[in-house]
Design an enzyme around this catalytic site. Structure first.
Site, PDB file in Angstrom:
ATOM      1  N   HIS A  46       0.830  -1.199   0.000  1.00  0.00           N
ATOM      2  CA  HIS A  46       0.000   0.000   0.000  1.00  0.00           C
ATOM      3  C   HIS A  46       0.868   1.254   0.000  1.00  0.00           C
ATOM      4  O   HIS A  46       1.556   1.544   0.970  1.00  0.00           O
ATOM      5  CB  HIS A  46      -0.907  -0.027   1.235  1.00  0.00           C
ATOM      6  N   GLU A  68       1.168  -0.866  -5.005  1.00  0.00           N
ATOM      7  CA  GLU A  68      -0.066  -0.093  -5.127  1.00  0.00           C
ATOM      8  C   GLU A  68       0.259   1.377  -5.356  1.00  0.00           C
ATOM      9  O   GLU A  68       1.033   1.970  -4.606  1.00  0.00           O
ATOM     10  CB  GLU A  68      -0.916  -0.264  -3.859  1.00  0.00           C
ATOM     11  N   ASP A 104      -1.494   5.144  -6.188  1.00  0.00           N
ATOM     12  CA  ASP A 104      -2.649   6.039  -6.325  1.00  0.00           C
ATOM     13  C   ASP A 104      -2.292   7.137  -7.317  1.00  0.00           C
ATOM     14  O   ASP A 104      -1.251   7.779  -7.178  1.00  0.00           O
ATOM     15  CB  ASP A 104      -2.990   6.689  -4.987  1.00  0.00           C
ATOM     16  N   HIS A 108      -1.729   9.976  -3.067  1.00  0.00           N
ATOM     17  CA  HIS A 108      -3.032   9.514  -2.619  1.00  0.00           C
ATOM     18  C   HIS A 108      -4.031  10.657  -2.471  1.00  0.00           C
ATOM     19  O   HIS A 108      -5.159  10.602  -2.964  1.00  0.00           O
ATOM     20  CB  HIS A 108      -2.926   8.765  -1.298  1.00  0.00           C
ATOM     21  N   GLU A 122      -4.585   2.788  -8.937  1.00  0.00           N
ATOM     22  CA  GLU A 122      -5.917   3.329  -8.689  1.00  0.00           C
ATOM     23  C   GLU A 122      -6.168   4.579  -9.527  1.00  0.00           C
ATOM     24  O   GLU A 122      -5.410   5.547  -9.471  1.00  0.00           O
ATOM     25  CB  GLU A 122      -6.123   3.671  -7.214  1.00  0.00           C
ATOM     26  N   GLN A 163      -7.675  -0.444 -10.277  1.00  0.00           N
ATOM     27  CA  GLN A 163      -8.777  -0.362  -9.323  1.00  0.00           C
ATOM     28  C   GLN A 163      -9.344   1.056  -9.316  1.00  0.00           C
ATOM     29  O   GLN A 163      -8.653   2.022  -9.650  1.00  0.00           O
ATOM     30  CB  GLN A 163      -8.286  -0.708  -7.919  1.00  0.00           C
TER      31      GLN A 163
END
Length: 280
Positions: free
Chosen positions: A45, A72, A74, A87, A146, A178
């Site tokens: 993350h 991951e 963002d 993020h 994401e 995602q």
């Protein structure tokens, strides 16, 4: 000693002890070992944010060295249409600047630095673009990216797919995309039909009916919304359940709880801990 150097010094010893970094509450060998090909996915993350500034090249490098399944990332889009790893909507929390990402050009974004305090020492690193992350890892890592709407509009999907195609990552099946936006995922599906897609549900808004019906193979759920019934029902539909955690204070406890339900993926802020409870 900074978080980064702690992580780097301990990484060579991961095969000997997964308890080297961080507080571990699960004893060694307490779980049966899971074969790697059948193990749940361990998704770093925002990189190895336990040890270094989140969403930076170094955080992703540390995570990659630990052998996670995916990095991951963002995405946010700058005023001039460049994709960066960030993020929040603003740069206030993680950098020495203030304001919305979408109000700055990439050149202006690059004038700021990510910040984190460790033992009273300030650790800094620049905000990376998605291109810079891909240039660093290319096809050596899997990416869990994401997307989101930009000022309420679909704006980043075409740019993202062009970048993935440029680095030939879609051909290697190294990418999962995602989003909380079904609209964004549908556009991605139209642009790159064979890309693995994951629909995210916000905490408290999960709908089993919708999750079962949507044409996406992965469903992302906040941990406190996860139950055995939900996992079983989605597995019956051939879908994977990937769990994210909002509260770091309860994350380890929650990881152990949802493990009993045989979820398929963990967005973890505690990489070593997750690997240990999964015995992988």
């Amino acid at each position: 000693m900074t978080k980064y150097w702690i992580g780097c010094l301990l990484i060579p010893f991961l095969t000997l002890s997964l308890t080297s970094c961080g507080d571990m509450s699960v004893s060694e060998g307490s779980q049966p070992r899971i074969e790697k090909e059948h193990a749940p996915r361990v998704i770093a993350h925002r990189g190895a944010n336990e040890w270094y500034n989140e969403s930076t090249i170094t955080a992703y490098q540390i995570a990659a060295e630990t052998g996670v399944d995916s990095l991951e990332i963002d995405l946010r889009m700058t005023k001039d249409g460049e994709l960066i790893a960030m993020h929040d909507e603003t740069i206030d929390r993680t950098t020495n600047g203030k304001g919305k990402v979408s109000d700055y050009t990439l050149k202006e974004i690059k004038s700021f630095r990510t910040l984190e305090l460790d033992n009273s020492k300030v650790i800094t690193e620049e905000i990376p673009t998605l291109r810079e992350i891909m240039e660093t890892f290319r096809d050596t890592q899997s990416y869990y990216i994401e997307t989101r709407l930009v000022n309420g509009e679909l704006a980043m999907e075409e740019k993202l797919i062009r970048l993935l195609e440029e680095y030939q990552l879609l051909n290697e099946n190294l990418v999962t995309i995602q989003s909380f936006s079904e609209e964004s995922l549908l556009k991605i599906k139209a642009l790159a039909p064979y890309t693995e897609l994951a629909l995210l549900f916000r905490k408290g808004s999960f709908s089993l009916e919708k999750a079962r019906e949507v044409d996406f193979p992965v469903i992302g759920i906040e941990s406190t919304d996860v139950t055995q019934k939900i996992v079983n029902e989605l597995h019956k539909k051939g879908k994977e359940v990937h769990v994210y955690f909002i509260d770091k204070q309860t994350q380890k406890e929650e990881q152990q709880r949802v493990m009993e339900y045989q979820v398929d993926g963990y967005f973890t802020d505690y990489i070593h801990f997750t690997k240990e409870i999964l015995a992988i």
